[in-house]
Design a protein around this motif. Structure first.
Motif, PDB file in Angstrom:
ATOM      1  N   THR A  49     -18.315  -3.990 -12.176  1.00 46.24           N
ATOM      2  CA  THR A  49     -17.199  -3.403 -12.736  1.00 46.24           C
ATOM      3  C   THR A  49     -17.066  -2.134 -11.911  1.00 46.24           C
ATOM      4  O   THR A  49     -17.814  -1.493 -11.254  1.00 46.24           O
ATOM      5  CB  THR A  49     -17.671  -2.877 -14.270  1.00 46.24           C
ATOM      6  N   ARG A  50     -15.821  -1.549 -11.934  1.00 51.03           N
ATOM      7  CA  ARG A  50     -15.295  -0.459 -11.205  1.00 51.03           C
ATOM      8  C   ARG A  50     -15.652   0.778 -12.122  1.00 51.03           C
ATOM      9  O   ARG A  50     -15.911   0.718 -13.134  1.00 51.03           O
ATOM     10  CB  ARG A  50     -13.831  -0.572 -10.871  1.00 51.03           C
ATOM     11  N   VAL A 173       1.158   0.291  -0.312  1.00 50.12           N
ATOM     12  CA  VAL A 173       0.637   1.623  -0.716  1.00 50.12           C
ATOM     13  C   VAL A 173      -0.210   1.382  -2.082  1.00 50.12           C
ATOM     14  O   VAL A 173       0.337   0.715  -2.885  1.00 50.12           O
ATOM     15  CB  VAL A 173       1.702   2.574  -0.958  1.00 50.12           C
ATOM     16  N   VAL A 174      -1.380   1.850  -2.224  1.00 48.82           N
ATOM     17  CA  VAL A 174      -2.318   1.497  -3.349  1.00 48.82           C
ATOM     18  C   VAL A 174      -2.457   2.766  -3.965  1.00 48.82           C
ATOM     19  O   VAL A 174      -2.635   3.991  -3.422  1.00 48.82           O
ATOM     20  CB  VAL A 174      -3.482   0.657  -3.264  1.00 48.82           C
ATOM     21  N   HIS A 175      -3.148   3.098  -5.208  1.00 45.65           N
ATOM     22  CA  HIS A 175      -3.258   4.204  -5.962  1.00 45.65           C
ATOM     23  C   HIS A 175      -4.699   4.702  -5.296  1.00 45.65           C
ATOM     24  O   HIS A 175      -4.960   5.760  -4.873  1.00 45.65           O
ATOM     25  CB  HIS A 175      -3.511   3.992  -7.338  1.00 45.65           C
ATOM     26  N   THR A 176      -5.769   3.937  -5.448  1.00 44.07           N
ATOM     27  CA  THR A 176      -7.023   4.686  -4.908  1.00 44.07           C
ATOM     28  C   THR A 176      -7.671   3.953  -4.052  1.00 44.07           C
ATOM     29  O   THR A 176      -7.374   2.706  -3.700  1.00 44.07           O
ATOM     30  CB  THR A 176      -7.974   4.324  -6.429  1.00 44.07           C
ATOM     31  N   ALA A 180      -7.506  -0.159  -2.474  1.00 40.91           N
ATOM     32  CA  ALA A 180      -7.503  -0.620  -1.180  1.00 40.91           C
ATOM     33  C   ALA A 180      -8.180  -1.837  -0.689  1.00 40.91           C
ATOM     34  O   ALA A 180      -8.258  -2.687  -0.400  1.00 40.91           O
ATOM     35  CB  ALA A 180      -7.840   0.590  -0.017  1.00 40.91           C
ATOM     36  N   PHE A 181      -9.677  -1.594  -1.116  1.00 43.91           N
ATOM     37  CA  PHE A 181     -10.801  -2.795  -0.832  1.00 43.91           C
ATOM     38  C   PHE A 181     -10.272  -3.862  -1.501  1.00 43.91           C
ATOM     39  O   PHE A 181     -10.445  -5.043  -1.167  1.00 43.91           O
ATOM     40  CB  PHE A 181     -12.061  -2.144  -1.257  1.00 43.91           C
ATOM     41  N   GLU A 182      -9.828  -3.683  -2.910  1.00 48.65           N
ATOM     42  CA  GLU A 182      -9.231  -4.861  -3.611  1.00 48.65           C
ATOM     43  C   GLU A 182      -8.258  -5.716  -3.012  1.00 48.65           C
ATOM     44  O   GLU A 182      -7.965  -7.022  -2.920  1.00 48.65           O
ATOM     45  CB  GLU A 182      -8.919  -4.650  -5.227  1.00 48.65           C
TER      46      GLU A 182
END
Length: 228
Positions: A49-50, A173-176, A180-182
């Protein structure tokens, strides 16, 4: 989803496999994983889990622009990819920036003849003062650009030239950083030889805590945000 590999990818995969095989041999384990080991590994990854994440934001692109400017980048918006080359030319002319331009080969579909400088597709040399690239994705939380090196997307483009122009599509553009890895995993990317996270121009404060730009890379970073 289809996935393509180049020689650089294959070399990296072969080297990784050789290293892992050597480790397993030293542990007196079979060279290849047993089926149950693979099942356990996949199960572990599926259960992972994240960690804690910041609160969601309404507009990650606006946040990315804000954080990028705070990191001393300049930002320019365009409506489509067709406007990118002209936007690069305008930025260079407006800031009276001279020198040869090295451009990612993967951007060969754009019309770079509009540039007011000598330009070529390929990795920069020590003589190229300007580098133009795209990105793998971008992190809004910190105003960070993510680069995953490939043969036609050399890492040196955002490391060597004095001026770096990065093309960022809004959908990248992603939030965190976790996002980005996802995104990279969903795109089917294998781990590249170099995965770089870059936030603004290169800087250091080693001498008397005085900020100096361009210490270990570009001292000018210009972002071109391309609308969806």
């Amino acid at each position: 989803m289809s996935q393509s590999f180049n020689d650089d990818d294959l070399d990296t995969t072969a080297a990784r496999s050789e290293i892992l095989s050597r480790i397993r041999s030293l542990q007196s384990r079979p060279v290849t994983m047993h089926e149950n080991e693979m099942t356990l590994a996949k199960g572990y990854l599926a259960r992972k889990t994240r960690g804690p994440a910041p609160s969601p934001v309404e507009n990650v692109v606006a946040l990315f622009e804000e954080k990028s400017r705070a990191m001393l980048c300049t930002v320019q918006r365009v409506k489509s990819t067709a406007e990118v080359a002209q936007a690069c030319a305008a930025f260079l002319a407006e800031n009276e920036l001279n020198g040869t331009v090295a451009i990612w080969p993967s951007l060969n579909q754009l019309d770079w003849s509009v540039l007011p400088h000598e330009a070529r597709l390929g990795a920069p040399t020590g003589d190229d003062l300007i580098g133009i690239s795209a990105v793998a994705c971008a992190v809004a939380e910190t105003g960070t650009l993510v680069f995953a090196s490939k043969t036609d997307e050399p890492a040196s483009t955002h490391l060597l030239p004095e001026t770096h122009i990065a093309i960022v599509r809004e959908e990248q553009v992603v939030h965190t950083m976790e996002d980005a890895f996802e995104m990279l995993r969903k795109e089917g990317r294998i781990m590249p030889r170099a995965l770089n996270f870059v936030s603004g121009p290169s800087r250091t404060a080693d001498i008397e805590q005085t900020i100096v730009l361009g210490a270990h890379g570009p001292y000018r970073v210009h972002l071109i945000l391309v609308g969806k």
